[in-house]
Design a protein around this motif. Structure first.
Motif, mmCIF file in Angstrom:
data_model
loop_
_atom_site.group_PDB
_atom_site.id
_atom_site.type_symbol
_atom_site.label_atom_id
_atom_site.label_comp_id
_atom_site.label_asym_id
_atom_site.label_seq_id
_atom_site.Cartn_x
_atom_site.Cartn_y
_atom_site.Cartn_z
ATOM 1 N N PHE A 62 0.814 -1.209 0.000
ATOM 2 C CA PHE A 62 0.000 0.000 0.000
ATOM 3 C C PHE A 62 0.853 1.267 0.000
ATOM 4 C CE2 PHE A 62 -3.458 -2.821 1.454
ATOM 5 C CZ PHE A 62 -4.451 -2.397 0.588
ATOM 6 N N MET A 63 2.148 1.105 0.206
ATOM 7 C CA MET A 63 3.020 2.267 0.123
ATOM 8 C C MET A 63 3.152 2.752 -1.326
ATOM 9 S SD MET A 63 6.874 2.728 1.649
ATOM 10 C CE MET A 63 6.290 2.491 3.335
ATOM 11 N N ILE A 64 2.913 1.862 -2.279
ATOM 12 C CA ILE A 64 3.042 2.232 -3.688
ATOM 13 C C ILE A 64 1.998 3.271 -4.101
ATOM 14 C CG2 ILE A 64 2.918 1.378 -6.062
ATOM 15 C CD1 ILE A 64 4.173 -1.224 -5.070
ATOM 16 N N PRO A 65 0.669 3.020 -3.887
ATOM 17 C CA PRO A 65 -0.286 4.074 -4.257
ATOM 18 C C PRO A 65 -0.105 5.339 -3.426
ATOM 19 C CG PRO A 65 -1.399 2.272 -3.115
ATOM 20 C CD PRO A 65 -0.026 1.801 -3.426
ATOM 21 N N SER A 66 0.229 5.191 -2.145
ATOM 22 C CA SER A 66 0.458 6.375 -1.312
ATOM 23 C C SER A 66 1.639 7.183 -1.837
ATOM 24 C CB SER A 66 0.713 5.952 0.140
ATOM 25 O OG SER A 66 -0.415 5.315 0.687
ATOM 26 N N GLY A 67 2.715 6.478 -2.219
ATOM 27 C CA GLY A 67 3.881 7.165 -2.750
ATOM 28 C C GLY A 67 3.600 7.840 -4.082
ATOM 29 N N LEU A 68 2.769 7.200 -4.923
ATOM 30 C CA LEU A 68 2.409 7.799 -6.208
ATOM 31 C C LEU A 68 1.660 9.107 -6.011
ATOM 32 C CD1 LEU A 68 1.355 4.662 -8.311
ATOM 33 C CD2 LEU A 68 3.342 6.126 -8.684
ATOM 34 N N TYR A 69 0.752 9.118 -5.040
ATOM 35 C CA TYR A 69 0.003 10.346 -4.783
ATOM 36 C C TYR A 69 0.901 11.432 -4.205
ATOM 37 C CZ TYR A 69 -4.465 8.271 -5.955
ATOM 38 O OH TYR A 69 -5.501 7.686 -6.630
ATOM 39 N N MET A 70 1.905 11.037 -3.448
ATOM 40 C CA MET A 70 2.844 12.033 -2.942
ATOM 41 C C MET A 70 3.619 12.646 -4.107
ATOM 42 S SD MET A 70 5.689 11.655 0.089
ATOM 43 C CE MET A 70 6.730 10.538 -0.845
ATOM 44 N N CYS A 71 3.987 11.818 -5.090
ATOM 45 C CA CYS A 71 4.655 12.346 -6.290
ATOM 46 C C CYS A 71 3.735 13.293 -7.046
ATOM 47 C CB CYS A 71 5.081 11.195 -7.196
ATOM 48 S SG CYS A 71 6.397 10.146 -6.524
ATOM 49 N N VAL A 72 2.438 12.958 -7.085
ATOM 50 C CA VAL A 72 1.465 13.822 -7.755
ATOM 51 C C VAL A 72 1.431 15.197 -7.108
ATOM 52 C CG1 VAL A 72 -1.018 14.187 -8.105
ATOM 53 C CG2 VAL A 72 0.010 11.982 -8.665
ATOM 54 N N ASP A 73 1.435 15.227 -5.776
ATOM 55 C CA ASP A 73 1.415 16.508 -5.070
ATOM 56 C C ASP A 73 2.672 17.308 -5.369
ATOM 57 O OD1 ASP A 73 -1.060 16.373 -3.907
ATOM 58 O OD2 ASP A 73 -0.362 15.494 -2.037
ATOM 59 N N ALA A 74 3.816 16.622 -5.441
ATOM 60 C CA ALA A 74 5.069 17.318 -5.737
ATOM 61 C C ALA A 74 5.037 17.922 -7.145
ATOM 62 C CB ALA A 74 6.242 16.356 -5.589
ATOM 63 N N ILE A 75 4.482 17.167 -8.101
ATOM 64 C CA ILE A 75 4.367 17.673 -9.464
ATOM 65 C C ILE A 75 3.414 18.862 -9.511
ATOM 66 C CG2 ILE A 75 3.514 17.116 -11.783
ATOM 67 C CD1 ILE A 75 4.549 14.281 -11.353
ATOM 68 N N ASN A 76 2.323 18.752 -8.753
ATOM 69 C CA ASN A 76 1.370 19.859 -8.664
ATOM 70 C C ASN A 76 2.057 21.132 -8.197
ATOM 71 O OD1 ASN A 76 -1.397 20.088 -9.291
ATOM 72 N ND2 ASN A 76 -1.843 18.358 -7.958
ATOM 73 N N LEU A 77 2.905 20.976 -7.212
ATOM 74 C CA LEU A 77 3.584 22.127 -6.623
ATOM 75 C C LEU A 77 4.417 22.860 -7.663
ATOM 76 C CD1 LEU A 77 4.157 23.553 -3.879
ATOM 77 C CD2 LEU A 77 6.157 22.094 -3.676
ATOM 78 N N ILE A 78 5.027 22.108 -8.578
ATOM 79 C CA ILE A 78 5.853 22.706 -9.622
ATOM 80 C C ILE A 78 4.990 23.247 -10.760
ATOM 81 C CG2 ILE A 78 7.666 22.264 -11.320
ATOM 82 C CD1 ILE A 78 8.728 20.088 -9.419
ATOM 83 N N ALA A 79 4.023 22.434 -11.210
ATOM 84 C CA ALA A 79 3.205 22.824 -12.362
ATOM 85 C C ALA A 79 2.383 24.074 -12.077
ATOM 86 C CB ALA A 79 2.290 21.674 -12.771
ATOM 87 N N LEU A 80 1.917 24.230 -10.835
ATOM 88 C CA LEU A 80 1.070 25.368 -10.495
ATOM 89 C C LEU A 80 1.832 26.691 -10.457
ATOM 90 C CD1 LEU A 80 -1.291 23.780 -7.842
ATOM 91 C CD2 LEU A 80 -2.002 24.950 -9.935
ATOM 92 N N GLN A 81 3.153 26.630 -10.569
ATOM 93 C CA GLN A 81 3.908 27.867 -10.663
ATOM 94 C C GLN A 81 3.777 28.487 -12.060
ATOM 95 O OE1 GLN A 81 5.121 28.900 -7.777
ATOM 96 N NE2 GLN A 81 4.434 26.949 -6.957
#
Length: 394
Positions: free
Chosen positions: A83-102
């Motif tokens: 279950f760390m895999i889907p959780s980790g994927l969503y954490m990567c999504v948030d990190a990408i969001n942080l960059i893309a929203l700039q």
């Protein structure tokens, strides 16, 4: 039968999923309307903790004792890593969001995110070796168009009247002031959005795969593993943002939930403070504070400003998270994505009835297009919507 919901329990799960997250977004909007300024990180962490407690409570109430729960947790401890895999994927999504929203404004990001509806159909078909009919694909395309139209109309309203016109029922856009040095070109930002969509879809489908491969394992045990991972990774993610001063706080990864942007839980939390998804605030992280207001060492912050509407928000999001796992076990990722699109209509209806939010013409048109998509998907639904592999026993 609509969307292949051929039993009462499936119908209740679908309707419950739509309504519970609409109630959450309604609560968040009411808090925002009354000038509330909750700390998003605190809300997410308290939701995650409550989900863990609910998982334990449901197990003890319906399935066995605490000792039996502990025995199952030890027996299936490898599931914690799974279950760390889907959780980790969503954490990567948030990190990408942080960059893309700039570079990309939140409305455009959400509009592009609508593509994940069709992408979900593609990935789900591959993972579960299913072929959707032409009518089902047509339905998904209509639903995608409806969701994109709603966001596009909201973006036009916001540009016409930034103070009032941009406010849509239960979802607010926002402006971005780049607060980090990690600003990328618009073209690369769009590439990041595509990567984000793929990761969101992979995380959701992989979570469904985990749940159905372990169909006989208690859903409460699986929820315990999932939200324990979310709690640990979410805290780590927030610490990295705080320690390295990377800029606006993002909503912490949480959710098999349907993922970034358009997931019910994320959309509800993003409403707080009138900011759009993930990190559309122009506020940088300051020492001892978190986005949304209050400091981490303030009792009022952790008590959600003693606002009963905030308690309704946390409870509804937590119950919605538990229901999401049941949804994945009994239904599938594609229909969960459709349920999220259907929230557009329930959001508007509840907002009008409870908070007297005017109905927008574009929202009504977009809801009708989504309804048409649901109709096409439903008439194209037969045995093909049920998972092929017998071992999943859906």
């Amino acid at each position: 039968m609509i969307l292949g919901l051929n039993t009462l329990d499936k119908q209740l799960i679908f309707l419950g999923y739509v309504l519970i997250f609409s109630i959450a977004k309604l609560s968040a909007h009411a808090i925002e309307r009354n000038g509330g300024n909750l700390n998003k990180f605190v809300v997410v962490m308290e939701c995650t903790l409550l989900k863990i407690l609910l998982s334990v409570g449901y197990f003890v109430t319906l399935e066995g004792t605490l000792n039996q729960l502990w025995t199952q947790l030890k027996k299936h401890r490898r599931m914690l890593l799974s279950f760390m895999i889907p959780s980790g994927l969503y954490m990567c999504v948030d990190a990408i969001n942080l960059i893309a929203l700039q570079t990309i404004d939140p409305r455009t990001l959400t509009m592009l995110g609508s593509l994940k509806i069709v992408c979900m159909g593609v990935v789900w078909s591959i993972f579960f070796q299913k072929r959707l009919s032409l009518l089902q694909w047509a339905g998904l395309c209509f639903i995608t168009i409806g969701c994109a139209l709603d966001q596009f109309a909201a973006m036009l309203l916001q540009e016409a009247d930034p103070q009032n016109g941009g406010s849509t029922p239960l979802q607010d856009g926002g402006s971005i002031e780049a607060a980090t040095t990690y600003v990328v070109s618009p073209s690369f930002a769009r590439v990041l959005v595509m990567i984000e969509i793929i990761l969101v879809v992979l995380a959701a489908v992989y979570f469904e795969l985990l749940v159905k491969r372990n169909y006989n394992l208690s859903i409460n045990v699986q929820n315990f593993y999932l939200y324990t991972n979310n709690l640990i990774l979410g805290a780590m993610y927030q610490f990295v943002l705080y320690f390295f001063q990377l800029g606006p706080q993002s909503v912490v990864s949480h959710h098999h939930s349907g993922g970034a942007g358009s997931s019910g839980e994320k959309a509800a939390i993003a409403t707080l403070g009138g900011r759009s998804d993930a990190s559309s605030s122009s506020t940088t992280i300051k020492e001892g504070t978190g986005e949304g207001g209050g400091t981490y060492n303030s009792l009022a912050t952790w008590m959600l400003d003693y606002d009963w509407k905030a308690y309704v928000l946390v409870l509804s999001l937590s119950l919605g998270g538990i229901l999401t796992s049941i949804f994945m076990k009994r239904l599938d990722s594609v229909r969960k994505t459709i349920a999220m699109a259907c929230q557009m209509a329930s959001d508007a209806a509840l907002g009008f009835l409870v908070l007297n939010i005017p109905l927008r013409g574009f929202a009504i048109v977009a809801s009708c297009i989504v309804a048409g998509g649901v109709y096409f998907y439903s008439i194209g639904t037969g045995k093909s919507t049920e998972t092929k592999c017998k071992k999943f026993a859906v």
